[in-house]
Design a protein around this motif. Structure first.
Motif, mmCIF file in Angstrom:
data_model
loop_
_atom_site.group_PDB
_atom_site.id
_atom_site.type_symbol
_atom_site.label_atom_id
_atom_site.label_comp_id
_atom_site.label_asym_id
_atom_site.label_seq_id
_atom_site.Cartn_x
_atom_site.Cartn_y
_atom_site.Cartn_z
ATOM 1 N N ALA A 2 0.824 -1.196 0.000
ATOM 2 C CA ALA A 2 0.000 0.000 0.000
ATOM 3 C C ALA A 2 0.864 1.254 0.000
ATOM 4 N N ASP A 3 0.434 2.254 -0.751
ATOM 5 C CA ASP A 3 1.090 3.553 -0.722
ATOM 6 C C ASP A 3 0.828 4.250 0.607
ATOM 7 N N CYS A 4 -0.347 3.996 1.164
ATOM 8 C CA CYS A 4 -0.815 4.770 2.297
ATOM 9 C C CYS A 4 -1.778 3.934 3.131
ATOM 10 N N GLN A 30 -12.394 1.590 -4.768
ATOM 11 C CA GLN A 30 -11.103 2.276 -4.909
ATOM 12 C C GLN A 30 -9.928 1.293 -4.816
ATOM 13 N N ASN A 31 -10.219 -0.002 -4.818
ATOM 14 C CA ASN A 31 -9.189 -1.047 -4.701
ATOM 15 C C ASN A 31 -8.395 -0.942 -3.410
ATOM 16 N N GLY A 50 -4.042 1.571 0.611
ATOM 17 C CA GLY A 50 -3.992 1.529 -0.848
ATOM 18 C C GLY A 50 -3.420 2.811 -1.401
ATOM 19 N N SER A 51 -3.888 3.188 -2.578
ATOM 20 C CA SER A 51 -3.379 4.405 -3.214
ATOM 21 C C SER A 51 -3.763 5.631 -2.397
ATOM 22 N N ARG A 52 -2.915 6.624 -2.421
ATOM 23 C CA ARG A 52 -3.201 7.864 -1.677
ATOM 24 C C ARG A 52 -4.527 8.483 -2.119
ATOM 25 N N GLU A 53 -4.772 8.501 -3.425
ATOM 26 C CA GLU A 53 -6.003 9.101 -3.940
ATOM 27 C C GLU A 53 -7.225 8.315 -3.473
#
Length: 91
Positions: A2-4, A30-31, A50-53
């Protein structure tokens, strides 16, 4: 990996209104991985990884929640060291 990862505690009328299941739906869209868990004090604890966004979008959604919820406060904790789960669970 995970990014975040963010842990959140959501306060208000958040139990008995499909908050956990709706959070899972938002996270999967958002996966993201993690969990949503009812706490004995009436709050819901959420882990989003997961992704920051994706984490940002679902974190913003937590302030609204599903129809029937009345969120009064959300406290966030950004995790530097977190073992991201491989799925999103509800407890």
């Amino acid at each position: 990996m995970a990014d975040c990862c963010v842990r959140a505690w959501v306060t208000g009328k958040v139990q008995g209104v499909l908050f956990r299941r709706s959070t899972q739906h938002q996270a999967l869209a958002q996966n993201l991985t993690g969990y949503a868990k009812n706490l004995p004090d009436g709050r819901v604890k959420v882990l989003l990884c997961g992704s920051r966004e994706g984490v940002k979008l679902v974190s913003e959604w937590l302030w609204k929640g599903p129809e029937g919820a009345q969120v009064t406060h959300v406290e966030f904790d950004v995790l530097d060291q977190c073992h991201a789960p491989d799925h999103f669970a509800t407890y």
